[in-house]
Design a protein around this motif. Structure first.
Motif, PDB file in Angstrom:
ATOM      1  N   MET A   4      -2.276  33.006  -5.450  1.00  0.00           N
ATOM      2  CA  MET A   4      -0.865  32.300  -5.592  1.00  0.00           C
ATOM      3  C   MET A   4      -1.404  31.157  -6.471  1.00  0.00           C
ATOM      4  N   THR A   5      -0.312  30.864  -7.313  1.00  0.00           N
ATOM      5  CA  THR A   5      -0.519  29.344  -8.269  1.00  0.00           C
ATOM      6  C   THR A   5      -0.188  28.428  -7.710  1.00  0.00           C
ATOM      7  N   ALA A   6      -0.939  27.351  -7.760  1.00  0.00           N
ATOM      8  CA  ALA A   6      -0.605  26.086  -7.346  1.00  0.00           C
ATOM      9  C   ALA A   6       0.265  25.223  -8.262  1.00  0.00           C
ATOM     10  N   ILE A   7       1.305  24.842  -8.087  1.00  0.00           N
ATOM     11  CA  ILE A   7       2.014  23.951  -9.412  1.00  0.00           C
ATOM     12  C   ILE A   7       2.030  22.430  -8.625  1.00  0.00           C
ATOM     13  N   THR A   8       1.460  21.550  -9.185  1.00  0.00           N
ATOM     14  CA  THR A   8       1.129  20.332  -8.819  1.00  0.00           C
ATOM     15  C   THR A   8       1.522  19.154  -9.760  1.00  0.00           C
ATOM     16  N   ARG A   9       1.431  17.869  -9.336  1.00  0.00           N
ATOM     17  CA  ARG A   9       1.835  17.127 -10.234  1.00  0.00           C
ATOM     18  C   ARG A   9       0.977  15.751  -9.906  1.00  0.00           C
ATOM     19  N   VAL A  10       0.675  14.804 -11.272  1.00  0.00           N
ATOM     20  CA  VAL A  10      -0.294  13.762 -10.871  1.00  0.00           C
ATOM     21  C   VAL A  10       0.115  12.649 -11.879  1.00  0.00           C
ATOM     22  N   ARG A  11       0.002  11.508 -11.494  1.00  0.00           N
ATOM     23  CA  ARG A  11       0.242  10.388 -12.303  1.00  0.00           C
ATOM     24  C   ARG A  11      -1.108  10.109 -13.084  1.00  0.00           C
ATOM     25  N   GLY A  12      -0.920  10.092 -14.452  1.00  0.00           N
ATOM     26  CA  GLY A  12      -2.174   9.597 -15.225  1.00  0.00           C
ATOM     27  C   GLY A  12      -2.194  10.028 -16.711  1.00  0.00           C
ATOM     28  N   ASP A  13      -3.384  10.013 -17.196  1.00  0.00           N
ATOM     29  CA  ASP A  13      -3.582  10.514 -18.746  1.00  0.00           C
ATOM     30  C   ASP A  13      -3.815  11.813 -18.812  1.00  0.00           C
ATOM     31  N   ILE A  14      -3.311  12.333 -19.483  1.00  0.00           N
ATOM     32  CA  ILE A  14      -3.540  13.983 -19.747  1.00  0.00           C
ATOM     33  C   ILE A  14      -4.951  14.165 -20.474  1.00  0.00           C
ATOM     34  N   THR A  15      -5.181  13.365 -21.318  1.00  0.00           N
ATOM     35  CA  THR A  15      -6.519  13.498 -22.106  1.00  0.00           C
ATOM     36  C   THR A  15      -7.783  13.444 -21.170  1.00  0.00           C
ATOM     37  N   GLY A  16      -7.638  12.999 -19.713  1.00  0.00           N
ATOM     38  CA  GLY A  16      -8.734  12.993 -18.876  1.00  0.00           C
ATOM     39  C   GLY A  16      -8.855  14.242 -18.116  1.00  0.00           C
ATOM     40  N   GLN A  17      -7.731  14.989 -18.125  1.00  0.00           N
ATOM     41  CA  GLN A  17      -7.815  15.999 -16.895  1.00  0.00           C
ATOM     42  C   GLN A  17      -8.667  17.057 -17.306  1.00  0.00           C
ATOM     43  N   LEU A  18      -9.539  17.462 -16.251  1.00  0.00           N
ATOM     44  CA  LEU A  18     -10.470  18.372 -16.058  1.00  0.00           C
ATOM     45  C   LEU A  18      -9.790  19.784 -15.781  1.00  0.00           C
ATOM     46  N   VAL A  19      -9.149  20.624 -16.861  1.00  0.00           N
ATOM     47  CA  VAL A  19      -8.674  21.779 -16.829  1.00  0.00           C
ATOM     48  C   VAL A  19      -9.093  22.706 -17.843  1.00  0.00           C
ATOM     49  N   ASP A  20      -8.824  23.824 -17.716  1.00  0.00           N
ATOM     50  CA  ASP A  20      -9.093  24.657 -18.966  1.00  0.00           C
ATOM     51  C   ASP A  20      -8.352  24.441 -20.269  1.00  0.00           C
ATOM     52  N   ALA A  21      -7.000  24.091 -19.855  1.00  0.00           N
ATOM     53  CA  ALA A  21      -6.268  24.042 -21.155  1.00  0.00           C
ATOM     54  C   ALA A  21      -5.282  22.864 -20.963  1.00  0.00           C
ATOM     55  N   VAL A  22      -5.177  21.882 -21.950  1.00  0.00           N
ATOM     56  CA  VAL A  22      -4.190  20.975 -21.815  1.00  0.00           C
ATOM     57  C   VAL A  22      -3.102  21.205 -23.011  1.00  0.00           C
ATOM     58  N   VAL A  23      -1.953  21.126 -22.573  1.00  0.00           N
ATOM     59  CA  VAL A  23      -0.744  21.129 -23.393  1.00  0.00           C
ATOM     60  C   VAL A  23      -0.419  19.917 -24.265  1.00  0.00           C
ATOM     61  N   ASN A  24      -0.173  20.049 -25.340  1.00  0.00           N
ATOM     62  CA  ASN A  24       0.107  18.710 -26.502  1.00  0.00           C
ATOM     63  C   ASN A  24       1.802  18.941 -26.608  1.00  0.00           C
ATOM     64  N   LEU A  61       1.960  13.272 -15.415  1.00  0.00           N
ATOM     65  CA  LEU A  61       3.012  12.331 -15.748  1.00  0.00           C
ATOM     66  C   LEU A  61       2.463  10.789 -16.224  1.00  0.00           C
ATOM     67  N   PHE A  62       2.963  10.332 -17.037  1.00  0.00           N
ATOM     68  CA  PHE A  62       2.611   9.000 -17.487  1.00  0.00           C
ATOM     69  C   PHE A  62       3.094   7.822 -16.539  1.00  0.00           C
ATOM     70  N   ASP A  63       4.333   7.985 -16.003  1.00  0.00           N
ATOM     71  CA  ASP A  63       4.852   6.702 -15.358  1.00  0.00           C
ATOM     72  C   ASP A  63       5.431   7.196 -14.058  1.00  0.00           C
ATOM     73  N   GLU A  64       5.878   6.229 -13.708  1.00  0.00           N
ATOM     74  CA  GLU A  64       6.739   6.296 -12.178  1.00  0.00           C
ATOM     75  C   GLU A  64       8.098   7.094 -12.502  1.00  0.00           C
ATOM     76  N   THR A  65       8.713   6.871 -13.333  1.00  0.00           N
ATOM     77  CA  THR A  65       9.864   7.387 -13.734  1.00  0.00           C
ATOM     78  C   THR A  65       9.834   8.994 -13.575  1.00  0.00           C
ATOM     79  N   ALA A  66       8.883   9.204 -14.661  1.00  0.00           N
ATOM     80  CA  ALA A  66       8.668  10.721 -14.867  1.00  0.00           C
ATOM     81  C   ALA A  66       8.006  11.307 -13.461  1.00  0.00           C
ATOM     82  N   ASP A  67       7.171  10.855 -12.827  1.00  0.00           N
ATOM     83  CA  ASP A  67       6.660  11.305 -11.432  1.00  0.00           C
ATOM     84  C   ASP A  67       7.971  11.374 -10.251  1.00  0.00           C
ATOM     85  N   ARG A  68       8.814  10.674 -10.372  1.00  0.00           N
ATOM     86  CA  ARG A  68      10.016  10.689  -9.592  1.00  0.00           C
ATOM     87  C   ARG A  68      11.033  11.822 -10.000  1.00  0.00           C
TER      88      ARG A  68
END
Length: 171
Positions: A1-21, A157-164
């Motif tokens: 099963m795929t986990a769908i998650t959210r974090v606040r932060g900088d996408i350029t620092g994510q340790l993942v296989d692929a980052v979407v631009n 997500l870059f900020d609190e508004t997007a996170d909400r």
């Protein structure tokens, strides 16, 4: 099963296989997420984008489509560039926005990526209202995750508004 998650932060620092631009159609960098990814990833990303423009996308990457390049100096292996639609209150472009997520996941699956990080496509200078963009994004990712080989699909997500907004959309 795929986990769908959210974090606040900088996408350029994510340790993942692929980052979407959230790219512009030129694929040559820009502001917002696009500029941050190009700056952090270094010249290798731009070089591959230029090669894509010369070989396949002379007029630019069409809205709603996706293509991959190296991630350069980012901790990810690949960057998947997608061009979101500009928001219009007079024309329903939600299918194009959903296509950005579906096509990015199609490309990611083809690469063998198990973990993918997404920004909130089209919500910056393209003006898409966050609550609507979050709903479209979450629905598209949930539907695509059911068929994919993914272990985690993460909204960064870059900020609190997007996170909400993404929390309200069910992530």
């Amino acid at each position: 099963m795929t986990a769908i998650t959210r974090v606040r932060g900088d996408i350029t620092g994510q340790l993942v296989d692929a980052v979407v631009n959230a790219a512009n159609s030129s694929l040559l960098g820009g502001g917002g997420v696009d500029g941050a990814i190009h700056r952090a990833g270094g010249p290798e990303i731009l070089a591959e984008c230029r090669a894509l423009r010369a070989a396949r996308y002379g007029r630019g990457l069409p809205t709603g489509q996706a293509v991959a390049t190296t991630a350069g100096r980012l901790p990810a292996r690949w960057v998947i560039h997608t061009v979101g639609p500009v928001y219009s209150p007079d024309e329903d472009r939600s299918a194009l926005l959903a296509s950005c997520y579906r096509e990015s996941l199609r490309v990611a699956a083809g690469l063998g990526a198990a973990t993918v990080a997404f920004p909130a496509v089209s919500t910056g200078v393209y003006g898409w209202p966050l609550p609507d963009a979050a709903r479209i994004a979450v629905d598209a990712v949930r539907a695509a995750a059911a068929d994919g080989p993914f272990t985690e699909l993460r909204f960064v997500l870059f900020d609190e508004t997007a996170d909400r907004a993404f929390a309200a959309a069910g992530v």
